[in-house]
Design a protein around this motif. Sequence first.
Motif, mmCIF file in Angstrom:
data_model
loop_
_atom_site.group_PDB
_atom_site.id
_atom_site.type_symbol
_atom_site.label_atom_id
_atom_site.label_comp_id
_atom_site.label_asym_id
_atom_site.label_seq_id
_atom_site.Cartn_x
_atom_site.Cartn_y
_atom_site.Cartn_z
ATOM 1 N N VAL A 95 8.948 99.530 -21.833
ATOM 2 C CA VAL A 95 8.414 98.722 -20.730
ATOM 3 C C VAL A 95 6.912 98.940 -20.599
ATOM 4 O O VAL A 95 6.131 97.988 -20.445
ATOM 5 N N GLU A 96 6.477 100.173 -20.663
ATOM 6 C CA GLU A 96 5.043 100.467 -20.572
ATOM 7 C C GLU A 96 4.268 99.843 -21.734
ATOM 8 O O GLU A 96 3.111 99.463 -21.584
ATOM 9 N N ALA A 97 4.932 99.696 -22.888
ATOM 10 C CA ALA A 97 4.281 99.074 -24.048
ATOM 11 C C ALA A 97 4.222 97.553 -23.922
ATOM 12 O O ALA A 97 3.420 96.912 -24.589
ATOM 13 N N GLY A 98 5.093 96.960 -23.071
ATOM 14 C CA GLY A 98 5.027 95.518 -22.877
ATOM 15 C C GLY A 98 6.352 94.784 -22.835
ATOM 16 O O GLY A 98 6.383 93.571 -22.614
ATOM 17 N N LEU A 99 7.489 95.461 -23.023
ATOM 18 C CA LEU A 99 8.791 94.804 -22.954
ATOM 19 C C LEU A 99 9.036 94.323 -21.523
ATOM 20 O O LEU A 99 8.846 95.080 -20.568
ATOM 21 N N THR A 100 9.451 93.051 -21.370
ATOM 22 C CA THR A 100 9.661 92.504 -20.037
ATOM 23 C C THR A 100 11.100 92.066 -19.768
ATOM 24 O O THR A 100 11.454 91.815 -18.625
ATOM 25 N N HIS A 101 11.911 91.946 -20.818
ATOM 26 C CA HIS A 101 13.253 91.394 -20.627
ATOM 27 C C HIS A 101 14.167 91.871 -21.748
ATOM 28 O O HIS A 101 13.740 91.975 -22.894
ATOM 29 N N VAL A 102 15.434 92.162 -21.396
ATOM 30 C CA VAL A 102 16.421 92.526 -22.408
ATOM 31 C C VAL A 102 17.637 91.621 -22.298
ATOM 32 O O VAL A 102 18.009 91.173 -21.212
ATOM 33 N N HIS A 103 18.230 91.347 -23.449
ATOM 34 C CA HIS A 103 19.506 90.656 -23.552
ATOM 35 C C HIS A 103 20.497 91.720 -24.011
ATOM 36 O O HIS A 103 20.389 92.211 -25.139
ATOM 37 N N LEU A 104 21.420 92.089 -23.139
ATOM 38 C CA LEU A 104 22.376 93.144 -23.459
ATOM 39 C C LEU A 104 23.700 92.547 -23.911
ATOM 40 O O LEU A 104 24.237 91.637 -23.270
#
Length: 194
Positions: A95-104
């Motif tokens: 998240v800190e690197a830039g991930l904004t959304h996950v598909h689980l």
Amino acid sequence: MANLGYLQLTRDCKQACRFCSNPPSGVDLELEEMHGLIDDLVGRGYDGVILTGGEPTIAPLLLPAVHYAKSRGLFIRMITNGHRIAEREFLRELVEAGLTHVHLSLHSSRAIVHDFLTQTPGSHGHIDAALGHVAALGITADINTVINAFNSDHLDETVRWVVAQHPHVRHFVWNNMDPNMNRAERNPDVIPRL
């Protein structure tokens, strides 16, 4: 509506889903290839990238891909089985690197069914923990479910379980299974009779 491109970082995965249409091949992206593919998405006007696999969280280039995609101005999503992001600090780093959304990938609200389908004991618990971390870290999540013979009778139950346990989840994706692909051919018992 966002224009999103897919980037397959690896074909490796530690689960062995009985219906997988994309089983391990030993192929991973190289750094220069990853940069080129992200640059191509930017050049074609894409808004974001969805990192996929296999299982992208075990790819050596996951963090470099997130950093590079963010530096190129893309929104970053990831499709995952949730195993690694059940570790809060690992997800926090993404998240800190830039991930904004996950598909689980959740295939049943029933742990015994989900774990049977993934052939990975405890995999349902990882999804549950990962969804809790998603909420705590302020990103969003969708649920991806492959419809099969073992879950088709309780898909509504799975939605109710997710909404009750993780009310921040707002979107469900139902995937039909291709019965002529890879593991489904070897496990015909997963093919639903709709």
